[in-house]
Structure formats: structure tokens, C-alpha cells
Design a protein around this motif. Structure first.
Motif, PDB file in Angstrom:
ATOM      1  N   GLY A 195       0.786  -1.227   0.000  1.00  0.00           N
ATOM      2  CA  GLY A 195       0.000   0.000   0.000  1.00  0.00           C
ATOM      3  C   GLY A 195       0.813   1.269   0.000  1.00  0.00           C
ATOM      4  N   ARG A 196       2.097   1.192   0.367  1.00  0.00           N
ATOM      5  CA  ARG A 196       2.949   2.375   0.335  1.00  0.00           C
ATOM      6  C   ARG A 196       4.072   2.257  -0.702  1.00  0.00           C
ATOM      7  N   ALA A 197       4.032   1.207  -1.509  1.00  0.00           N
ATOM      8  CA  ALA A 197       5.033   1.031  -2.561  1.00  0.00           C
ATOM      9  C   ALA A 197       4.838   2.086  -3.657  1.00  0.00           C
ATOM     10  N   PRO A 198       5.874   2.381  -4.432  1.00  0.00           N
ATOM     11  CA  PRO A 198       7.170   1.714  -4.452  1.00  0.00           C
ATOM     12  C   PRO A 198       8.148   2.316  -3.452  1.00  0.00           C
ATOM     13  N   TYR A 199       9.164   1.522  -3.110  1.00  0.00           N
ATOM     14  CA  TYR A 199      10.212   1.929  -2.183  1.00  0.00           C
ATOM     15  C   TYR A 199      11.539   2.032  -2.928  1.00  0.00           C
ATOM     16  N   ASP A 200      12.443   2.822  -2.355  1.00  0.00           N
ATOM     17  CA  ASP A 200      13.800   2.914  -2.879  1.00  0.00           C
ATOM     18  C   ASP A 200      14.740   1.947  -2.166  1.00  0.00           C
ATOM     19  N   ARG A 201      14.395   1.600  -0.924  1.00  0.00           N
ATOM     20  CA  ARG A 201      15.207   0.700  -0.125  1.00  0.00           C
ATOM     21  C   ARG A 201      14.281  -0.216   0.686  1.00  0.00           C
ATOM     22  N   ILE A 202      14.687  -1.486   0.827  1.00  0.00           N
ATOM     23  CA  ILE A 202      14.018  -2.426   1.728  1.00  0.00           C
ATOM     24  C   ILE A 202      15.092  -3.059   2.591  1.00  0.00           C
ATOM     25  N   ILE A 203      14.889  -3.030   3.892  1.00  0.00           N
ATOM     26  CA  ILE A 203      15.831  -3.648   4.821  1.00  0.00           C
ATOM     27  C   ILE A 203      15.086  -4.653   5.683  1.00  0.00           C
ATOM     28  N   ALA A 204      15.603  -5.864   5.731  1.00  0.00           N
ATOM     29  CA  ALA A 204      15.019  -6.906   6.572  1.00  0.00           C
ATOM     30  C   ALA A 204      15.897  -7.068   7.808  1.00  0.00           C
ATOM     31  N   THR A 205      15.342  -6.764   8.962  1.00  0.00           N
ATOM     32  CA  THR A 205      16.096  -6.876  10.206  1.00  0.00           C
ATOM     33  C   THR A 205      15.928  -8.247  10.844  1.00  0.00           C
ATOM     34  N   CYS A 206      15.271  -9.160  10.152  1.00  0.00           N
ATOM     35  CA  CYS A 206      15.153 -10.545  10.593  1.00  0.00           C
ATOM     36  C   CYS A 206      15.545 -11.441   9.421  1.00  0.00           C
ATOM     37  N   ALA A 207      15.929 -12.664   9.730  1.00  0.00           N
ATOM     38  CA  ALA A 207      16.475 -13.552   8.709  1.00  0.00           C
ATOM     39  C   ALA A 207      15.377 -14.248   7.907  1.00  0.00           C
ATOM     40  N   PHE A 208      15.682 -14.537   6.644  1.00  0.00           N
ATOM     41  CA  PHE A 208      14.776 -15.247   5.755  1.00  0.00           C
ATOM     42  C   PHE A 208      15.547 -16.321   4.995  1.00  0.00           C
ATOM     43  N   PRO A 209      14.925 -17.467   4.735  1.00  0.00           N
ATOM     44  CA  PRO A 209      15.619 -18.513   3.977  1.00  0.00           C
ATOM     45  C   PRO A 209      15.741 -18.184   2.495  1.00  0.00           C
ATOM     46  N   GLU A 210      14.906 -17.278   2.008  1.00  0.00           N
ATOM     47  CA  GLU A 210      14.976 -16.843   0.613  1.00  0.00           C
ATOM     48  C   GLU A 210      14.409 -15.436   0.526  1.00  0.00           C
ATOM     49  N   VAL A 211      14.687 -14.767  -0.578  1.00  0.00           N
ATOM     50  CA  VAL A 211      14.220 -13.388  -0.762  1.00  0.00           C
ATOM     51  C   VAL A 211      12.860 -13.415  -1.447  1.00  0.00           C
ATOM     52  N   PRO A 212      11.794 -12.942  -0.781  1.00  0.00           N
ATOM     53  CA  PRO A 212      10.465 -12.971  -1.401  1.00  0.00           C
ATOM     54  C   PRO A 212      10.410 -12.078  -2.643  1.00  0.00           C
ATOM     55  N   TRP A 213       9.820 -12.598  -3.711  1.00  0.00           N
ATOM     56  CA  TRP A 213       9.714 -11.792  -4.927  1.00  0.00           C
ATOM     57  C   TRP A 213       8.781 -10.603  -4.738  1.00  0.00           C
ATOM     58  N   ALA A 214       7.889 -10.662  -3.759  1.00  0.00           N
ATOM     59  CA  ALA A 214       7.007  -9.524  -3.488  1.00  0.00           C
ATOM     60  C   ALA A 214       7.810  -8.270  -3.163  1.00  0.00           C
ATOM     61  N   TRP A 215       8.971  -8.434  -2.562  1.00  0.00           N
ATOM     62  CA  TRP A 215       9.805  -7.270  -2.271  1.00  0.00           C
ATOM     63  C   TRP A 215      10.297  -6.620  -3.560  1.00  0.00           C
ATOM     64  N   ALA A 216      10.713  -7.443  -4.522  1.00  0.00           N
ATOM     65  CA  ALA A 216      11.176  -6.904  -5.801  1.00  0.00           C
ATOM     66  C   ALA A 216      10.058  -6.139  -6.503  1.00  0.00           C
ATOM     67  N   GLU A 217       8.841  -6.660  -6.415  1.00  0.00           N
ATOM     68  CA  GLU A 217       7.702  -6.015  -7.065  1.00  0.00           C
ATOM     69  C   GLU A 217       7.402  -4.650  -6.452  1.00  0.00           C
ATOM     70  N   GLN A 218       7.798  -4.434  -5.213  1.00  0.00           N
ATOM     71  CA  GLN A 218       7.513  -3.173  -4.530  1.00  0.00           C
ATOM     72  C   GLN A 218       8.711  -2.225  -4.527  1.00  0.00           C
ATOM     73  N   LEU A 219       9.768  -2.597  -5.222  1.00  0.00           N
ATOM     74  CA  LEU A 219      11.007  -1.823  -5.221  1.00  0.00           C
ATOM     75  C   LEU A 219      11.193  -1.118  -6.560  1.00  0.00           C
ATOM     76  N   GLU A 220      11.591   0.153  -6.506  1.00  0.00           N
ATOM     77  CA  GLU A 220      11.900   0.883  -7.724  1.00  0.00           C
ATOM     78  C   GLU A 220      13.085   0.229  -8.435  1.00  0.00           C
ATOM     79  N   VAL A 221      13.094   0.291  -9.764  1.00  0.00           N
ATOM     80  CA  VAL A 221      14.264  -0.160 -10.513  1.00  0.00           C
ATOM     81  C   VAL A 221      15.463   0.680 -10.072  1.00  0.00           C
ATOM     82  N   GLY A 222      16.539   0.011  -9.713  1.00  0.00           N
ATOM     83  CA  GLY A 222      17.709   0.677  -9.169  1.00  0.00           C
ATOM     84  C   GLY A 222      17.744   0.696  -7.653  1.00  0.00           C
ATOM     85  N   GLY A 223      16.625   0.333  -7.009  1.00  0.00           N
ATOM     86  CA  GLY A 223      16.557   0.309  -5.558  1.00  0.00           C
ATOM     87  C   GLY A 223      17.314  -0.874  -4.966  1.00  0.00           C
ATOM     88  N   LEU A 224      17.533  -0.824  -3.649  1.00  0.00           N
ATOM     89  CA  LEU A 224      18.335  -1.829  -2.961  1.00  0.00           C
ATOM     90  C   LEU A 224      17.525  -2.588  -1.924  1.00  0.00           C
TER      91      LEU A 224
END
Length: 244
Positions: free
Chosen positions: A186-215
């Protein structure tokens, strides 16, 4: 970036959607009303009982009925909050009559190093996965301003308590309750996403909410041992980057 050896393509059949970039969605569900919180006597200390460290699980749907009272878990006070070490802040029954740590406060030097790796100099819009006590959100609000910071955690108790602490410090980022694996569309897109907890894989939903060039910065942890921080950049059709 590609030479570093990490390349995460979209799931099969999603290539066209990935190339289209992030799209704004409806308002996020689970947003906590900031006026609906009880007073928190520990509000002046955002680091007292911080939970969402790289070894915690608060951003994903695994929290359960955790013991999150800082006085129950650890009573380190300001001295503990300012020591450069991780603090356990939430426990769950381990199934054998004892308690197991499920959330912790990231070591402060690691927290600062992660923010430095995200390159916040251009005042980006940031999504944090794993609110915890709000320590990291407070640092980002101080640097970027409240409007640039969104944070989500699966545990409503942690979100409520973090909001009270942040309110007491004069910070008012958007905090939401939900499964961090889905991001906060609801607040996408983002320029940066930081996960402060561990994940076994990177969810593709994060990529969908990230600007091209974002980190994206995430601790990838596939087993019980310590994970590895991965810094990934969004390209038109994938995430790619390196381990730190």
C-alpha cells in the motif's frame, strides 16, 4: 553487481510483470491506529528489548505467542541498550518445558553497518521488515524523517510497544502488522528495503515493490547456523547483487 554471483529472477511466468516495475496497491491492511495504544513506561528507551535482529523471526509469520515483556526477558536498562551486543527480547516455549529465544536486538554496530550499506544519503523511501522495538526505525526517522519510513512486523504486541516508544521520542513512521514476506504494497514503491530478521529466501514480493535501481538488504539464512547479508539491486527483470 552481477559479477558478485547473486541473481534472483522472478518466479516462472512473472517476467512481464517484473519488467513493468512496482505498482501502487490498495491501502495496507493491519495498520495500527496510533491513538489506540496504552502508555508504555519504557517509551524513552527504543533499544530496551529490541527484537528484530538478523537472528530473529519477527518479520515473518512465525511469531506465535511470544513472551515480549522486556522485564521478563532481560532487564538491562540503558546500559544494556547501549552496549555493542545483541539482546534477547522475546521467548517462546521450546516444547520441552523450557523457553527458546525467537527475537533479539541486533548488535548496534551491525545495525549501523546495515544502514550504511543501504546508502541512505539521497533520502530514499524505506520499508523495514521486522519492526521489533523500533530501534532501527528510530535511527531511520532521525536521518530521513517520519514520512520516508515504513515498517512491518507480524507481532501486534511488538508493533504496539514500538509505536509507543517511538511516539515518546517524537517519531511517527507508518507501522503495520502483517507477514513481512508480503512486504507493504500500500505504500510502494520503495527505494530501499531492509530486513532486520532472517529469511531462507528473498520474497519476490519485495522486488515487485522496489523501484528499478533500488536496494534490498536481507540476512539470508537457510539453516540453523548464522546467515549471510545479501545486498541486492533491482533491475528491470531481477534482483542481483553480492554478499557482504
Amino acid at each position: 553487481w552481477a559479477a558478485a554471483g547473486i541473481a534472483i529472477p522472478p518466479p516462472a511466468g512473472d517476467a512481464e510483470r517484473a519488467a513493468a516495475g512496482p505498482r501502487r496497491a490498495a491501502a495496507p491492511t493491519g495498520v495500527v491506529d496510533p491513538g489506540a495504544l496504552p502508555a508504555d513506561p519504557g517509551a524513552a528507551d527504543p533499544g530496551h528489548g529490541r527484537d528484530a535482529g538478523p537472528d530473529s523471526r519477527s518479520g515473518a509469520d512465525t511469531a506465535g505467542d511470544a513472551v515480549t515483556d522486556p522485564g521478563t526477558v532481560i532487564d538491562a536498562g540503558l546500559a544494556g541498550a547501549y552496549r555493542d551486543e545483541a539482546l534477547v527480547t522475546a521467548l517462546l516455549p521450546d516444547g520441552h518445558g523450557g523457553l527458546a529465544a525467537v527475537s533479539s536486538s541486533t548488535q548496534p554496530s551491525l545495525m549501523v553497518g546495515m544502514l550504511d550499506a543501504l546508502d541512505l544519503g539521497n533520502h530514499p523511501q524505506v520499508l523495514e521488515i521486522g519492526t521489533g522495538t523500533g530501534y532501527n526505525a528510530a535511527l531511520m526517522c532521525h536521518v530521513l524523517g517520519d514520512a520516508a519510513v515504513c515498517s512491518i512486523d507480524v507481532d501486534p504486541v511488538l508493533v504496539d510497544t514500538a509505536r509507543a516508544r517511538l511516539d515518546g521520542l517524537g517519531y511517527h513512521p507508518l507501522l503495520a502488522v502483517g507477514d513481512g514476506r508480503a512486504g507493504l504494497p500500500g505504500r510502494a514503491p520503495y527505494d530501499r528495503i531492509i530486513a532486520t530478521c532472517a529469511f531462507p529466501e528473498v520474497p519476490w514480493a519485495w522486488a515487485e515493490q522496489l523501484e528499478v535501481g533500488g536496494l534490498v538488504l536481507v540476512d539470508v539464512k537457510v539453516g540453523l547456523l548464522a546467515g549471510t547479508l545479501a545486498l541486492l539491486r533491482r533491475t528491470p527483470d531481477r534482483l542481483e547483487g553480492r554478499f557482504l
